[in-house]
Design a protein around this motif. Structure first.
Motif, short mmCIF file in Angstrom:
data_model
loop_
_atom_site.label_atom_id
_atom_site.label_comp_id
_atom_site.label_asym_id
_atom_site.label_seq_id
_atom_site.Cartn_x
_atom_site.Cartn_y
_atom_site.Cartn_z
N VAL A 150 1.47 71.33 12.15
CA VAL A 150 0.78 70.35 13.01
C VAL A 150 -0.26 69.55 12.23
O VAL A 150 -0.76 68.54 12.73
N SER A 151 -0.60 69.99 11.03
CA SER A 151 -1.51 69.22 10.17
C SER A 151 -1.20 69.59 8.73
O SER A 151 -1.19 70.77 8.37
N GLY A 152 -0.93 68.56 7.93
CA GLY A 152 -0.49 68.81 6.56
C GLY A 152 -1.60 68.86 5.53
O GLY A 152 -2.79 68.76 5.84
N PHE A 153 -1.19 68.98 4.29
CA PHE A 153 -2.08 69.08 3.14
C PHE A 153 -2.55 67.69 2.71
O PHE A 153 -1.79 66.74 2.74
N GLY A 154 -3.84 67.59 2.32
CA GLY A 154 -4.36 66.33 1.78
C GLY A 154 -5.66 65.91 2.41
O GLY A 154 -6.22 66.61 3.26
N MET A 155 -6.17 64.76 2.01
CA MET A 155 -7.42 64.24 2.55
C MET A 155 -7.20 63.84 4.02
O MET A 155 -6.18 63.26 4.37
N ARG A 156 -8.19 64.19 4.86
CA ARG A 156 -8.08 63.86 6.28
C ARG A 156 -9.47 63.89 6.91
O ARG A 156 -10.43 64.39 6.32
N VAL A 157 -9.57 63.37 8.13
CA VAL A 157 -10.80 63.46 8.90
C VAL A 157 -10.78 64.80 9.64
O VAL A 157 -9.86 65.07 10.41
N ASN A 158 -11.76 65.65 9.36
CA ASN A 158 -11.82 66.95 10.01
C ASN A 158 -11.97 66.74 11.52
O ASN A 158 -12.88 66.03 11.97
N PRO A 159 -11.09 67.36 12.33
CA PRO A 159 -11.12 67.11 13.78
C PRO A 159 -12.36 67.63 14.48
O PRO A 159 -12.65 67.23 15.61
N VAL A 160 -13.12 68.51 13.83
CA VAL A 160 -14.33 69.07 14.45
C VAL A 160 -15.58 68.39 13.91
O VAL A 160 -16.45 67.96 14.67
N THR A 161 -15.70 68.29 12.57
CA THR A 161 -16.91 67.73 11.97
C THR A 161 -16.87 66.22 11.82
O THR A 161 -17.92 65.58 11.70
N GLY A 162 -15.66 65.64 11.79
CA GLY A 162 -15.53 64.20 11.60
C GLY A 162 -15.65 63.77 10.15
O GLY A 162 -15.58 62.58 9.84
N LEU A 200 -10.92 67.14 1.98
CA LEU A 200 -9.60 67.67 1.65
C LEU A 200 -9.23 68.81 2.59
O LEU A 200 -10.01 69.74 2.80
N HIS A 201 -8.05 68.72 3.18
CA HIS A 201 -7.48 69.84 3.94
C HIS A 201 -6.59 70.57 2.95
O HIS A 201 -5.48 70.13 2.65
N ALA A 202 -7.10 71.71 2.45
CA ALA A 202 -6.47 72.38 1.32
C ALA A 202 -5.31 73.28 1.73
O ALA A 202 -4.90 74.16 0.95
N GLY A 203 -4.77 73.11 2.92
CA GLY A 203 -3.65 73.93 3.36
C GLY A 203 -2.81 73.22 4.39
O GLY A 203 -2.88 72.00 4.55
N THR A 204 -2.00 73.99 5.09
CA THR A 204 -1.14 73.47 6.14
C THR A 204 -1.37 74.30 7.41
O THR A 204 -1.44 75.52 7.34
N ASP A 205 -1.48 73.64 8.54
CA ASP A 205 -1.71 74.33 9.81
C ASP A 205 -0.39 74.57 10.54
O ASP A 205 0.41 73.64 10.73
N LEU A 206 -0.16 75.83 10.95
CA LEU A 206 1.02 76.20 11.70
C LEU A 206 0.61 76.55 13.13
O LEU A 206 -0.28 77.37 13.35
N ALA A 207 1.25 75.92 14.11
CA ALA A 207 0.85 76.05 15.51
C ALA A 207 1.40 77.33 16.14
O ALA A 207 2.23 77.31 17.04
N CYS A 236 -5.77 77.69 18.81
CA CYS A 236 -5.15 78.72 17.98
C CYS A 236 -4.11 78.14 17.02
O CYS A 236 -3.24 77.36 17.44
N HIS A 237 -4.20 78.50 15.78
CA HIS A 237 -3.22 78.14 14.77
C HIS A 237 -3.54 78.91 13.49
O HIS A 237 -4.63 79.47 13.35
N LEU A 238 -2.60 78.93 12.57
CA LEU A 238 -2.83 79.54 11.26
C LEU A 238 -3.06 78.45 10.22
O LEU A 238 -2.22 77.56 10.05
N HIS A 239 -4.21 78.51 9.54
CA HIS A 239 -4.45 77.65 8.38
C HIS A 239 -3.94 78.43 7.18
O HIS A 239 -4.49 79.47 6.81
N PHE A 240 -2.88 77.93 6.55
CA PHE A 240 -2.20 78.64 5.46
C PHE A 240 -2.38 77.88 4.16
O PHE A 240 -2.10 76.68 4.10
N GLU A 241 -2.87 78.57 3.13
CA GLU A 241 -3.11 77.95 1.82
C GLU A 241 -2.25 78.59 0.74
O GLU A 241 -1.98 79.80 0.79
N THR A 242 -1.86 77.79 -0.24
CA THR A 242 -1.18 78.29 -1.43
C THR A 242 -1.85 77.68 -2.66
O THR A 242 -2.21 76.51 -2.65
N ARG A 243 -2.02 78.49 -3.69
CA ARG A 243 -2.69 78.01 -4.91
C ARG A 243 -1.94 78.47 -6.16
O ARG A 243 -1.37 79.57 -6.19
#
Length: 432
Positions: free
Chosen positions: A309-321, A325-332, A406-413
């Motif tokens: 539901v939200s991919g990797f990369g620069m984005r506007v944080n939905p809470v802080t505005g 960088l969103h350093a992971g991928t969100d799974l709903a 609710c969702h999982l923020h999943f990161e890989t490095r």
């Protein structure tokens, strides 16, 4: 993460917070579980744990004497207050350290992401510069072959006036070509300067990454120490709190309660919690990708259900505005559904992590790490230093930290560098 050396700390399973006086102890224990996520038994390390806790026989002796009963009630209330204050203090310290860790790591991630972009721009500019220089060289060779020297043209014109018309045409053409050559030489120089400038910026940015990595490593050490300090006392605190609360209730209501009755009640409570957890574990979230539970030929599996539901990369944080960088991928995935280790590894952090809430970081060796954020309070079921197997449940899906649901923020490095989980997992046979 940028720093994946294990700290050698013992791991343990999570324990649930007991019912507390006026509901306060439960709230404090849950709040601490938000930070710690796991209960690790440890020796007395503070005033609360060093206190002399009453036995059931002490309570029974006090029951027959009103003055003694009143004194024992006051003693139990004071012990409960001490436990609450101690848990609050450790909760606050661990959460503060987790916030600092996430801030330090995010600073490194964003700087590294921008450095990679600069390096890519520098490489592209260098390619353009090389092409411009090649074109300029080809033009220079063409001018040489065509006698592009204006003086040579003038001499030929005087010596052979019969061909004046043709020579004047050639002279005009060569003049035009020379003007074009000047422009091409100028563009080639500009392209080379641009490439060098971007290369210099990338090198400066790369040098700064070392200091940011050191800050993140120090923050990880501090956060792990705070989590361990809290976890070492959590199991004992909860056990003592439940017993003290039962003893206090027994005295205040003048209802005789024995240690045997207390232990039976605790066993029933834990059984109900286990059954609730098992029901949650059976729940799943639909996905159009690789199904949960499927292991690829590379030895990897999907960490949870739900689509991206939200991919990797620069984005506007939905809470802080903030644009970060969103350093992971969100799974709903649905609330409280299981989170699984994407492959075997060792837990190097399990606790509060700033905007990513309750968070688990696993080191898989060879520079590969994965992370799992936004888990619910008390939802983490692994501890630092614990070895986990491929597909082993490590926690639950939640919405702590900067989360709108609710969702999982999943990161890989890879070697500390955040990688796009969708591409990373696809290379390992798993479609998110």
């Amino acid at each position: 993460m940028t720093l994946l050396r294990l700290l050698g700390l013992p791991g343990a399973s999570s324990t649930s917070a007991p019912a507390g006086r006026r509901g306060r102890l439960t709230a404090v224990a849950v709040a601490l579980a938000l930070v710690v996520g796991v209960g690790v038994a440890g020796g007395p390390v503070d005033s609360a744990q060093a206190a002399s806790y009453p036995s059931w026989s002490d309570v029974e002796k006090a029951r027959g004497d009103e003055a003694a009963k009143k004194a024992e009630i006051a003693r139990l209330e004071k012990l409960l207050d001490t436990i609450e204050a101690d848990l609050d203090r450790k909760n606050a310290d661990a959460k503060k350290k987790g916030d600092l860790l996430q801030k330090a790591q995010s600073a490194f991630d964003e700087a590294q992401y921008r450095t990679q972009q600069l390096r890519g721009q520098a490489d592209a500019a260098a390619t353009v510069a090389a092409a411009s220089e090649k074109r300029a060289g080809q033009l220079a060779a063409q001018l040489g072959r065509s006698g592009g020297n204006g003086n040579d043209m003038t001499g030929t014109l005087i010596a052979d006036p019969g061909d004046a018309g043709e020579l004047l045409y050639k002279l005009g053409a060569m003049t035009k070509l020379t003007e074009q050559a000047d422009g091409i030489y100028s563009q080639a120089t500009q392209d080379r300067n641009t490439a060098q400038g971007l290369t210099d910026q990338a090198e400066v940015a790369e040098e700064a990454l070392g200091a940011l990595a050191d800050e993140a490593e120090a923050a990880l050490d501090a956060a792990n120490a705070a989590v361990k300090a809290a976890a070492d006392s959590l199991a004992e605190q909860q056990e003592n709190g439940a017993r003290l609360q039962a003893q206090l209730t027994s005295l205040k209501t003048n209802t005789k309660t024995t240690e045997k009755q207390f232990l039976k009640g605790e066993a029933e409570r834990k059984k109900k919690e286990a059954e609730a957890a098992a029901r949650a574990a059976r729940l799943g979230s639909p996905t159009s990708g690789t199904p949960v539970g499927v292991t690829s030929s590379f030895g990897w599996t999907r960490p949870s259900g739900g689509n991206v539901v939200s991919g990797f990369g620069m984005r506007v944080n939905p809470v802080t505005g903030a644009y970060i960088l969103h350093a992971g991928t969100d799974l709903a995935a649905a609330c409280n559904t299981p989170i699984f280790a994407a492959t075997a590894g060792t837990v190097v952090y399990a606790g509060w992590y700033g905007g990513y809430g309750n968070y688990v970081l696993i080191d898989h060796g060879n520079g590969i790490t994965t992370a799992y954020g936004h888990q619910p309070d008390g939802g983490i079921i692994v501890g630092v230093g614990q070895r986990v197997a491929l597909g082993q449940q490590i926690g639950h899906v939640g919405s702590t930290g900067n989360s709108t649901g609710c969702h999982l923020h999943f990161e890989t490095r890879i070697n500390g560098t955040a990688a796009n989980p969708v591409a990373f997992m696809a290379q390992r046979g798993i479609t998110l």
